[in-house]
Scaffold this active site. Structure first.
Site, short mmCIF file in Angstrom:
data_model
loop_
_atom_site.label_atom_id
_atom_site.label_comp_id
_atom_site.label_asym_id
_atom_site.label_seq_id
_atom_site.Cartn_x
_atom_site.Cartn_y
_atom_site.Cartn_z
N ASP A 202 0.84 -1.20 0.00
CA ASP A 202 0.00 0.00 0.00
C ASP A 202 0.87 1.25 0.00
O ASP A 202 1.89 1.31 -0.68
CB ASP A 202 -0.93 -0.05 1.21
CG ASP A 202 -2.28 0.63 0.96
OD1 ASP A 202 -2.30 1.87 0.83
OD2 ASP A 202 -3.29 -0.09 0.89
N HIS A 233 -3.39 5.71 3.83
CA HIS A 233 -4.21 4.54 3.55
C HIS A 233 -3.61 3.26 4.12
O HIS A 233 -4.33 2.42 4.70
CB HIS A 233 -4.39 4.41 2.02
CG HIS A 233 -5.43 3.43 1.60
ND1 HIS A 233 -5.12 2.17 1.15
CD2 HIS A 233 -6.78 3.52 1.55
CE1 HIS A 233 -6.23 1.53 0.83
NE2 HIS A 233 -7.26 2.32 1.06
N SER A 470 -11.56 -1.51 0.98
CA SER A 470 -10.20 -1.47 1.53
C SER A 470 -10.16 -1.87 2.99
O SER A 470 -9.11 -2.26 3.51
CB SER A 470 -9.62 -0.06 1.41
OG SER A 470 -9.46 0.31 0.08
#
Length: 697
Positions: A202, A233, A470
């Protein structure tokens, strides 16, 4: 209705479908009271089949109607009231005060609805009711009021009223959790040095106080990206992967970490891929390095190519690379299906009124690389309604979902060749409709609408929230880590089989999607919601058997399944569930993407010799193979055509009567069929069999 809903047929008759419910009930609005065209069809049907014809006119249409009646007052009682035990007018106590939301039917243009809601409000105020708020949008017309039970009884008889219900209940817990400081947070558990690792592919993972001591290492791919998570994130994904349901843990005052972390930063500080590197080469370097350097065997890729929606054809190079790595390295790769904001602009309200039908739109198919077959693709379910206390007073702010209904942003399958995708679903938050700011709001905006996780800039605050697949994908990684804790040497195929074999579509999702059909439900929810307890343990009324094996191409294996006496007896409902996982070689340039196929059958009531004779390859002198009578074949659902398109196949047979006549041994036949991958000698696989007795044993 008993058959299809045929909305277009109703519209041709001048009838508007106002609502459809899970029990196949339709509410129709007639613009002219005599409904001439509809009555003409009924009359033609009742006269029977004309000479020379088999069926009466309009047979398909009329035969699907079970009964016709008027909307009754009890039909207007909302679902929240029903959950509280309100089933009829008499359940409302005349002099008791109730806070309610009253919605009117969408009966046409806005001016008509404005006039009608004003009439109802004037009537309420004339009867000493207190109107607190109102909202009139493109299709939603409603107001909030404090009324006596006596007045509610009257309003339930007004034809223009669609529902009277309790207001949505706000989520207070999340708001409190978001304000927690380090001094107030519960103590953290320690993790063993050999605890399973989850690789976060990520934007990097920061040294958050809850993660710092369990991060085994981090890399940048390419190296000049660094490892710091500026975009945020990756740290949010890591928080879910480590803790699973963080909100539930905080509610009981304990923070139990379930895995260690390693990270590969593959996107820059704006969340974009590096201009100089191919994504497949980044994935290969990131996953291979974390596997070799740290021994990591579980990976989460909660990223997607927003420019590439899977159209049902060939998958891309990113998906194919993940499939190759899963096979080569024997690792579990977990991918999110991607997100889509379902509506905007003038169609914003349709996020509420058209849910869940818009999930099936072509534009809502999943992003690359979610079509990969050897990975676990994850869609999202909602954790609840998602409203927070600050917006609880506003009647226009509406929830879209209830607990365990499909998240309104979740992208869907099926996968290549019609394979079941997503494989499973997990909690990913929800969206709420907020007309005040004219947009749909998720957890990043309104904490209660999202999944609680860790904030990357921890000096500002410890926790944040977010909505998206996610956050569903790392929940599955958390479960995979718990399975590896129990079975450290399990193959990736076994972990995948245990996860998918534990999944079941929750009842709220089944009810919400019932009208869309079985295929739609599977395309949205896959095999269902993961049950970690079921995946990792047996118990008194449920036993899970498993095998890890390999087969030469065009060979088969037969496994004996012992059937205990308590399971044979006709005492309640019993199920046998079979799940097969394998990792074939793939080639993304071919329409037959997987180079090897596998399948299974569950046989009962016959001797192994007959099974071997039926399935073995026969020479010319052997004569025809002996048939297996249909009664020997267990009727597994879904059937072979639906399940054999994927590399994780799961099906169930259910018994409601005694099966003593079939003996104490069933046989599972697993077959390996060659495809284009002739360079492969053998195919590895895992099979999981669950025997579940629903009665007490």
């Amino acid at each position: 209705m008993t058959g299809a809903l045929l909305e277009e047929d109703w519209e041709r008759l001048g009838l508007t479908v106002l609502s459809s419910d899970a029990d196949r009930t339709l509410v129709l609005f007639a613009s002219n009271e005599d409904m001439q065209d509809f009555r003409a069809r009924l009359d033609a049907y009742q006269r029977g089949a004309p000479p020379g014809q088999k069926h009466a006119p309009y047979n398909n249409f009329v035969a699907g109607i079970e009964s016709i009646g008027s909307v009754e007052p009890r039909d207007r009682i909302g679902s929240r009231f029903q959950e509280e035990g309100f089933a009829d007018l008499n359940d409302f106590v005349p002099q008791t005060s109730y806070l309610v939301d009253i919605e009117l039917w969408d009966l046409g243009e806005r001016r008509l609805r404005e006039r009608k809601i004003e009439e109802v409000i004037r009537y309420v105020e004339a009867r000493a009711g207190e109107v607190l708020d109102r909202y009139i949008g493109p299709s939603i017309s409603m107001f909030r009021a404090r009324l006596t039970g006596e007045l509610i009884r009257t309003l339930l008889t007004i034809e223009e009223v669609a529902t009277i219900d309790l207001p949505p209940a706000p989520d207070v817990t999340t708001a409190e959790a978001l304000d927690l400081t380090l001094a107030d947070a519960p103590a953290l558990n320690a993790l063993a040095e050999d605890a399973p690792l989850i690789g976060i592919i990520d934007s990097g993972v920061n040294d958050h106080p809850f993660l710092a001591d369990i991060v085994a290492g981090a890399i940048g791919v390419p190296a000049d990206l660094g490892t710091a998570d500026v975009w945020g994130h990756g740290t949010r994904v890591a928080g879910v992967a480590v803790f699973g349901d963080l909100r539930a843990q905080l509610a009981v005052g304990a923070l139990q970490r379930g895995a260690r972390i390693c990270a590969a930063k593959v996107v820059n500080d704006r969340g974009d891929f590096d201009d100089r590197r191919l994504v497949p080469s980044q994935m290969r370097e990131a996953i291979t390095t974390l596997n070799l350097r740290f021994g990591c065997r579980i990976f989460v890729v909660a990223l997607a190519d927003r420019r590439r929606v899977f159209d049902g054809g060939k998958v891309g190079t990113w998906a194919a690379t993940l499939d190759e790595l899963a096979r080569e390295l024997d690792v579990v790769i977990i991918v999110s299906s991607g997100n889509r904001s379902p509506r905007g602009g003038n169609r914003l309200e349709q996020a509420v009124t058209e849910y869940p039908r818009y999930l099936l739109e072509d534009a809502n198919r999943f992003f690359e690389p979610a079509g990969a077959l050897n990975v676990i693709t994850v869609g999202a379910l909602a954790h609840g309604e998602g409203l927070d206390p600050d917006r609880a007073e506003d009647v226009g702010v509406r929830p879209i979902t209830l607990l365990h209904e499909p998240a309104p942003f979740s992208r869907i399958g099926p996968g290549p060749g019609g394979a079941t995708k997503p494989d499973v679903v997990e909690i990913g938050g929800t969206l709420i409709f907020d007309p005040i700011v004219a947009r749909l709001r998720g957890g990043e905006d309104v904490g209660s609408a999202g999944v609680l996780t860790l904030y990357h800039s921890y000096l500002d605050r410890l926790f944040t929230a977010g909505s998206g697949t996610s956050y569903a994908a790392p929940r599955v990684a958390f479960s995979a880590a718990q399975i590896l804790t129990r079975f450290p040497h399990a193959s990736a195929n076994l972990v995948r089989a245990l996860i998918v074999g534990s999944a079941e579509i929750p009842q709220p999702a089944q009810e919400r999607l019932q009208l869309l059909g079985v295929d739609a439900t599977r395309a949205i929810c896959g095999h269902g919601l993961v049950d970690l307890e079921r995946a990792a343990f047996s118990d008194d009324a449920r036993v899970t058997l498993y095998a890890e094996d390999e087969l030469a191409l065009d060979h088969f294996a037969v496994y004996r399944i012992p059937i205990p006496e308590a399971f044979q007896a006709g005492n309640g409902e019993r199920c046998i569930r079979v799940t097969l996982a394998f990792d074939p070689p793939v080639r993304h340039t071919r329409t037959d993407y997987a180079g090897v196929g596998m399948s299974f059958r569950l046989i009962r009531g016959c001797q192994p010799d007959l099974i071997f004779e039926h399935y073995r390859k026969r020479e010319q002198d052997d004569g025809p193979f002996p048939e297996l009578a249909g009664r020997y074949n267990c009727n597994l659902v879904p059937g072979p055509q639906a399940r054999e398109k994927g590399t994780v196949q799961s099906a169930t047979v259910t018994f409601k009567r005694g099966i003593e006549d079939y003996g104490d041994s069933y046989y599972l036949v697993v077959r390996c069929e060659s495809g284009w991958a002739t360079h492969v000698d053998r195919q590895q696989f895992a099979v999981v069999i669950e025997l579940l007795q629903k009665a007490e044993v």
